[in-house]
Structures are given as structure tokens and as C-alpha cells.
Design an enzyme around this catalytic site. Structure first.
Site, mmCIF file in Angstrom:
data_model
loop_
_atom_site.group_PDB
_atom_site.id
_atom_site.type_symbol
_atom_site.label_atom_id
_atom_site.label_comp_id
_atom_site.label_asym_id
_atom_site.label_seq_id
_atom_site.Cartn_x
_atom_site.Cartn_y
_atom_site.Cartn_z
ATOM 1 N N THR A 125 0.803 -1.236 0.000
ATOM 2 C CA THR A 125 0.000 0.000 0.000
ATOM 3 C C THR A 125 0.831 1.280 0.000
ATOM 4 O O THR A 125 1.929 1.322 0.578
ATOM 5 C CB THR A 125 -0.927 0.021 1.243
ATOM 6 N N GLU A 127 0.227 3.658 1.820
ATOM 7 C CA GLU A 127 0.357 4.100 3.218
ATOM 8 C C GLU A 127 1.782 3.887 3.732
ATOM 9 O O GLU A 127 2.223 4.563 4.658
ATOM 10 C CB GLU A 127 -0.618 3.325 4.115
ATOM 11 N N TYR A 148 -1.048 0.167 10.908
ATOM 12 C CA TYR A 148 -1.397 -0.510 9.644
ATOM 13 C C TYR A 148 -0.237 -0.445 8.661
ATOM 14 O O TYR A 148 0.166 -1.457 8.080
ATOM 15 C CB TYR A 148 -2.642 0.151 9.044
ATOM 16 N N LYS A 152 1.986 -3.494 7.114
ATOM 17 C CA LYS A 152 2.066 -3.705 5.664
ATOM 18 C C LYS A 152 3.520 -3.687 5.195
ATOM 19 O O LYS A 152 3.902 -4.418 4.279
ATOM 20 C CB LYS A 152 1.272 -2.628 4.922
HETATM 21 P P1 NAP Z 1 -11.177 -4.765 2.393
HETATM 22 O O1 NAP Z 1 -12.418 -4.416 1.646
HETATM 23 O O2 NAP Z 1 -10.990 -4.214 3.764
HETATM 24 O O3 NAP Z 1 -11.113 -6.376 2.476
HETATM 25 C C1 NAP Z 1 -10.223 -7.022 3.347
HETATM 26 C C2 NAP Z 1 -10.449 -8.516 3.255
HETATM 27 O O4 NAP Z 1 -9.590 -9.139 4.227
HETATM 28 C C3 NAP Z 1 -11.873 -8.963 3.593
HETATM 29 O O5 NAP Z 1 -12.240 -9.995 2.723
HETATM 30 C C4 NAP Z 1 -11.724 -9.512 5.010
HETATM 31 O O6 NAP Z 1 -12.647 -10.523 5.306
HETATM 32 C C5 NAP Z 1 -10.337 -10.135 4.899
HETATM 33 N N1 NAP Z 1 -9.746 -10.450 6.200
HETATM 34 C C6 NAP Z 1 -9.568 -9.620 7.255
HETATM 35 N N2 NAP Z 1 -8.988 -10.288 8.271
HETATM 36 C C7 NAP Z 1 -8.799 -11.566 7.851
HETATM 37 C C8 NAP Z 1 -8.261 -12.746 8.445
HETATM 38 N N3 NAP Z 1 -7.804 -12.752 9.705
HETATM 39 N N4 NAP Z 1 -8.209 -13.878 7.717
HETATM 40 C C9 NAP Z 1 -8.695 -13.901 6.447
HETATM 41 N N5 NAP Z 1 -9.235 -12.827 5.833
HETATM 42 C C10 NAP Z 1 -9.297 -11.681 6.535
HETATM 43 O O7 NAP Z 1 -9.894 -4.396 1.542
HETATM 44 P P2 NAP Z 1 -9.778 -4.019 -0.017
HETATM 45 O O8 NAP Z 1 -10.114 -2.585 -0.173
HETATM 46 O O9 NAP Z 1 -10.470 -5.052 -0.813
HETATM 47 O O10 NAP Z 1 -8.211 -4.119 -0.222
HETATM 48 C C11 NAP Z 1 -7.600 -5.376 -0.515
HETATM 49 C C12 NAP Z 1 -6.191 -5.367 0.052
HETATM 50 O O11 NAP Z 1 -5.447 -4.314 -0.527
HETATM 51 C C13 NAP Z 1 -6.097 -5.164 1.551
HETATM 52 O O12 NAP Z 1 -5.024 -5.950 2.015
HETATM 53 C C14 NAP Z 1 -5.746 -3.696 1.721
HETATM 54 O O13 NAP Z 1 -5.009 -3.501 2.898
HETATM 55 C C15 NAP Z 1 -4.895 -3.472 0.483
HETATM 56 N N6 NAP Z 1 -4.938 -2.123 -0.093
HETATM 57 C C16 NAP Z 1 -6.132 -1.548 -0.360
HETATM 58 C C17 NAP Z 1 -6.163 -0.309 -0.961
HETATM 59 C C18 NAP Z 1 -7.476 0.353 -1.293
HETATM 60 O O14 NAP Z 1 -7.451 1.574 -1.529
HETATM 61 N N7 NAP Z 1 -8.568 -0.373 -1.345
HETATM 62 C C19 NAP Z 1 -4.960 0.325 -1.318
HETATM 63 C C20 NAP Z 1 -3.768 -0.326 -1.036
HETATM 64 C C21 NAP Z 1 -3.764 -1.570 -0.444
HETATM 65 P P3 NAP Z 1 -13.937 -10.301 6.264
HETATM 66 O O15 NAP Z 1 -15.085 -10.116 5.320
HETATM 67 O O16 NAP Z 1 -13.946 -11.602 6.980
HETATM 68 O O17 NAP Z 1 -13.694 -9.139 7.152
HETATM 69 O O1 G4F Z 2 -10.679 6.486 3.144
HETATM 70 P P1 G4F Z 2 -9.637 6.417 4.185
HETATM 71 O O2 G4F Z 2 -10.000 5.783 5.475
HETATM 72 O O3 G4F Z 2 -8.406 5.700 3.500
HETATM 73 P P2 G4F Z 2 -6.838 5.637 3.858
HETATM 74 O O4 G4F Z 2 -6.592 5.932 5.276
HETATM 75 O O5 G4F Z 2 -6.127 6.471 2.845
HETATM 76 O O6 G4F Z 2 -6.536 4.093 3.626
HETATM 77 C C1 G4F Z 2 -7.031 3.405 2.473
HETATM 78 O O7 G4F Z 2 -6.090 3.529 1.435
HETATM 79 C C2 G4F Z 2 -4.813 2.916 1.703
HETATM 80 C C3 G4F Z 2 -3.931 3.167 0.483
HETATM 81 O O8 G4F Z 2 -3.297 4.407 0.616
HETATM 82 C C4 G4F Z 2 -5.045 1.439 1.951
HETATM 83 F F1 G4F Z 2 -3.847 0.818 2.158
HETATM 84 C C5 G4F Z 2 -5.943 1.262 3.147
HETATM 85 O O9 G4F Z 2 -6.197 -0.135 3.347
HETATM 86 C C6 G4F Z 2 -7.271 1.959 2.873
HETATM 87 O O10 G4F Z 2 -7.920 1.288 1.827
HETATM 88 O O11 G4F Z 2 -9.095 7.881 4.506
HETATM 89 C C7 G4F Z 2 -8.611 8.736 3.499
HETATM 90 C C8 G4F Z 2 -8.343 10.121 4.086
HETATM 91 C C9 G4F Z 2 -7.513 10.075 5.375
HETATM 92 O O12 G4F Z 2 -6.586 11.124 5.361
HETATM 93 C C10 G4F Z 2 -8.525 10.322 6.481
HETATM 94 O O13 G4F Z 2 -7.987 10.965 7.641
HETATM 95 O O14 G4F Z 2 -9.599 10.686 4.455
HETATM 96 C C11 G4F Z 2 -9.473 11.264 5.740
HETATM 97 N N1 G4F Z 2 -10.806 11.319 6.359
HETATM 98 C C12 G4F Z 2 -11.438 12.480 6.699
HETATM 99 N N2 G4F Z 2 -12.610 12.215 7.288
HETATM 100 C C13 G4F Z 2 -11.583 10.285 6.724
HETATM 101 C C14 G4F Z 2 -12.725 10.852 7.315
HETATM 102 N N3 G4F Z 2 -11.434 8.961 6.599
HETATM 103 C C15 G4F Z 2 -12.411 8.147 7.041
HETATM 104 N N4 G4F Z 2 -12.289 6.818 6.878
HETATM 105 N N5 G4F Z 2 -13.548 8.655 7.644
HETATM 106 C C16 G4F Z 2 -13.765 10.005 7.804
HETATM 107 O O15 G4F Z 2 -14.761 10.426 8.352
#
Ligand code: NAP
Ligand code: G4F
Length: 332
Positions: A125, A127, A148, A152
Site C-alpha cells: 500500500t 500508506e 497498519y 504492511k
Molecule cells: P477490504 O475491503 O478491507 O477487504 C479485506 C479482506 O480481508 C476482507 O475480505 C476480510 O474478510 C479479509 N480479512 C480480514 N482479516 C482476515 C483474516 N484474519 N483472515 C482472512 N481474511 C481476513 O480491503 P480491499 O479494499 O479489498 O483491499 C484489498 C487489500 O489491498 C487489503 O489488504 C488492503 O489492505 C490493500 N490495499 C487496499 C487499498 C485500497 O485503496 N482499497 C490500497 C492499497 C492496499 P472479512 O469479510 O472476513 O472481514
Molecule cells: O478512506 P480512508 O479511510 O483511507 P486511507 O486511510 O487512505 O486508507 C485506504 O487507502 C490505503 C492506500 O493508501 C489502503 F492501504 C488502506 O487499506 C485503505 O484502503 O481515509 C482517506 C483520508 C484520510 O486522510 C482520512 O484521515 O480521508 C481522511 N478522512 C477524513 N474524514 C476520513 C474521514 N477517513 C475516514 N475513513 N472517515 C472520515 O470520516
């Protein structure tokens, strides 16, 4: 027929990746926690549930990982599972380290012990960059500033060390934020688009948010899963930044989302301190040049299109509640 095991099938990215792989002719297995049956709605939403064979798997339990690998006999494993919410990682730092960090070593070592020819994708990520100066690329030094991001980064280095030490075909995609209509409602984009739809329908009158000045490089999940697959089709395993190369503030996201329904965001958005984090990442902007050059990958959906897609999907949900109730009843 190629076989793939997607760990974390019930999250946002799982169903998009499953759909892509099924369309490419793969037999797809989905590793999921039994306690998460309620999250299977996402597979129904993308109409891919019928094509995925579910296997019980928890990243804290190595026996379940080994058993899932033996049962699915995959050519490729995609690890999308994590405790992925940055805010919660400050409150559940140990569980986050256990699942998001150590869980990945459990997969890597299971691959090493069962079949080291399996190709592995790890969901790293942006992050991990923390407040490193933008634009961030594969050459930027990591500065993780949340539990987190630290977990990662541990997983990222573990993936690299199994690649270098044991010769595994193990890649990390350093993905910047990517969103979609099936994004978890706790993340800021979906919280905003759902809030906009509720306000437009008259069900609510405010959205309470934290840091409005944070900047993120937001892309579409459907585009990003293609990059995951491409990484595992290369001759050599490597790590790649996946991003759009464009960054916007949370405020700009609000402005765009409210403008989709003809409303002025300033009337409806308020800051509530409880949504501020002990430490935030302020400015993420990815440089995807390497992925463009070596994977021939580039995003297709731009910022405005992404926001519109999400607002429309949330509006549709409130306008056609019966359709969504039926969909829900189909899978309980
Ligand atoms: P997400 O919607 O939060 O999905 C996370 C998945 O992990 C869910 O299926 C969850 O299952 C599973 N999980 C959590 N704990 C587990 C455990 N102990 N054993 C097995 N499965 C478990 O995440 P996403 O947005 O699809 O992202 C996919 C991956 O990319 C994640 O690793 C995230 O950190 C990474 N990532 C995401 C972004 C983004 O912007 N979306 C960016 C960079 C990296 P449950 O349904 O059981 O909770
Ligand atoms: O949507 P966020 O919670 O995503 P964040 O923290 O960027 O993390 C996501 O992206 C990462 C990749 O860069 C992934 F690795 C991670 O698993 C996840 O998918 O927050 C985005 C921004 C932050 O700066 C947060 O402080 O939005 C700001 N924010 C402002 N108000 C908020 C809120 N975030 C959340 N969730 N809720 C609020 O009310």
C-alpha cells in the site's frame, strides 16, 4: 485451466479480481472467514458468487492456509486479506500486526512448504510511504506512520525476502487508494457518496468527517485488479506502484460528489474531531511510470467518472430498496 486462490474474497477487491480471472478462464477459489458470510453480498453485487468456490481460511491460523492451498492446488495466490482500515489500526494495533503483517509470512511459508512454484501477489500500500515527499514511486523511501502501514511494510519486506531468499515468484503491488460502489462504508469516499445519496433522498442532513485537507490519489478498483494479474504474468517477479498520477483533497471529493446531485457540499459537511487520526498521511500522489512501461497498464476511469459511478450506485440503492432487499435475501 489455470487455478487461482484469492485470499480476502469478501472485501472490495476480491469480487473484481474474481470476475477478471473467471473471464480469463481461471478456476477461482475464494479464501474467507466463516464469520464473514454477511460480506458475501459483494460477490452477488458483481454476479460472480456462482463462479467462486469458497474455502474457509483465517490468516491467524496457518493450518487453515495450508489446507486451503492443498484443496485448491493454485497456480497463483492473491493475498487481499488484511485488517485494512488505518483508523482502526491505532485502536487494534496488535490484531493489525498479527493479521496484516504476520499473516503474510504464514502464507509465504505455506507456499514454500507445499509448492514453491505457486506465484504470489501481496497487496502492499501507498500508506507505507507516510509523509514521504510526492510523487511517490518504487524508489521512494518508506516512512510508515500508522500501525497498519508498519504491518504492511513488514509484509512487503517478507514478500521480498522470500523472493530473494527462496526464489519464490512473489510480487507486491504498492497500490494507491482505489474505490468503487462496493467500497467499505467506513472509508471516506463511500462514506461521502452514501451520505450524499441519503441527503438527496431526505434521510439525513449532514455528513461528519475528519481531516478534509488530506490528499489522495484515488483510482477505480476494477482497473487496479488488472494490474495485480499482470504482475503475475511477467517473466520476473517484481514490485510496482499502481496509481493514477493525480491527487485530490477530501474536500474536493465532497465538492464533486455533491455536485453530482446539484447540491453545495459546504451546507452539508461538518468536521467532527472524533474522525481525526492520531497521525495522518497528508499527501499521496503516485508515479505509475514503471507499471505503464513494463506492464503496459494504465487506469481507464478518471476521478470525476469514479465519483459519479459511486454516487449513482448509492442513489440507486435508496431509490430501489426492494431490488436491494431481494439481492440481500438471496444470499442470507
Ligand atoms: P477490504 O475491503 O478491507 O477487504 C479485506 C479482506 O480481508 C476482507 O475480505 C476480510 O474478510 C479479509 N480479512 C480480514 N482479516 C482476515 C483474516 N484474519 N483472515 C482472512 N481474511 C481476513 O480491503 P480491499 O479494499 O479489498 O483491499 C484489498 C487489500 O489491498 C487489503 O489488504 C488492503 O489492505 C490493500 N490495499 C487496499 C487499498 C485500497 O485503496 N482499497 C490500497 C492499497 C492496499 P472479512 O469479510 O472476513 O472481514
Ligand atoms: O478512506 P480512508 O479511510 O483511507 P486511507 O486511510 O487512505 O486508507 C485506504 O487507502 C490505503 C492506500 O493508501 C489502503 F492501504 C488502506 O487499506 C485503505 O484502503 O481515509 C482517506 C483520508 C484520510 O486522510 C482520512 O484521515 O480521508 C481522511 N478522512 C477524513 N474524514 C476520513 C474521514 N477517513 C475516514 N475513513 N472517515 C472520515 O470520516
Amino acid at each position: 485451466m489455470k487455478r487461482a486462490l484469492i485470499i480476502g474474497i469478501t472485501g472490495q477487491d476480491g469480487p473484481y479480481l474474481a470476475k477478471l480471472l473467471v473471464n480469463k478462464g481461471y478456476k477461482v477459489y475464494g479464501g474467507y472467514r466463516r464469520s464473514s458470510t454477511r460480506n458475501l453480498w459483494r460477490l452477488h453485487y458483481l454476479d460472480v458468487k456462482k463462479d467462486v468456490e469458497l474455502i474457509s481460511l483465517d490468516l491467524i491460523d496457518q493450518t487453515s492456509i495450508m489446507a486451503a492451498i492443498k484443496q485448491s492446488r493454485p497456480d497463483e495466490i492473491y493475498n487481499l486479506a488484511a485488517q485494512s482500515f488505518v483508523g482502526v489500526s491505532f485502536e487494534e494495533a496488535i490484531a493489525t500486526g498479527e493479521i496484516t503483517g504476520l499473516g503474510v509470512t504464514r502464507i509465504l511459508d505455506s507456499i514454500r512448504q507445499t509448492n514453491p512454484r505457486i506465484k504470489f501477489y501481496q497487496a502492499s500500500t501507498s500508506e507505507m510511504f507516510g509523509d514521504a515527499l510526492p510523487p511517490q514511486s518504487e524508489k521512494t523511501l518508506f516512512e510508515p506512520n500508522s500501525p497498519y502501514a508498519a504491518a504492511k511494510l513488514y509484509a512487503h519486506w517478507a514478500t521480498k525476502s522470500y523472493r530473494q531468499g527462496y526464489g519464490l515468484f512473489a510480487c507486491s503491488g504498492i497500490l494507491f487508494n482505489h474505490e468503487s460502489p462496493i467500497r467499505g462504508i467506513e472509508f471516506v469516499t463511500r462514506k461521502i457518496t452514501d451520505g450524499v445519496a441519503r441527503i438527496k433522498m431526505g434521510y439525513s442532513d449532514k455528513i461528519y468527517l475528519g481531516n478534509l485537507d488530506a490528499k489522495r490519489d484515488w483510482g477505480f478498483a476494477g482497473d487496479y485488479v488488472e494490474a495485480m494479474w499482470l504482475m503475475l504474468q511477467q517473466k520476473k517477479a517484481d514490485d510496482y506502484v499502481i496509481a493514477t498520477g493525480e491527487s485530490h483533497t477530501v474536500k474536493e471529493f465532497c465538492e464533486e460528489a455533491f455536485s453530482c446531485v446539484g447540491l453545495n457540499w459546504q451546507k452539508y459537511v461538518e468536521v467532527d474531531k472524533k474522525f481525526l487520526r492520531p497521525n495522518d498521511v497528508h499527501y499521496l500522489l503516485g508515479d505509475p511510470a514503471k507499471a505503464k512501461k513494463e506492464l503496459n497498464w494504465q487506469p481507464k476511469v478518471n476521478f470525476k467518472e469514479l465519483v459519479k459511478m459511486m454516487v449513482e450506485a448509492d442513489l440507486e440503492k435508496y431509490q430501489n430498496p426492494l431490488k436491494h432487499t431481494r439481492q440481500f435475501l438471496k444470499h442470507i
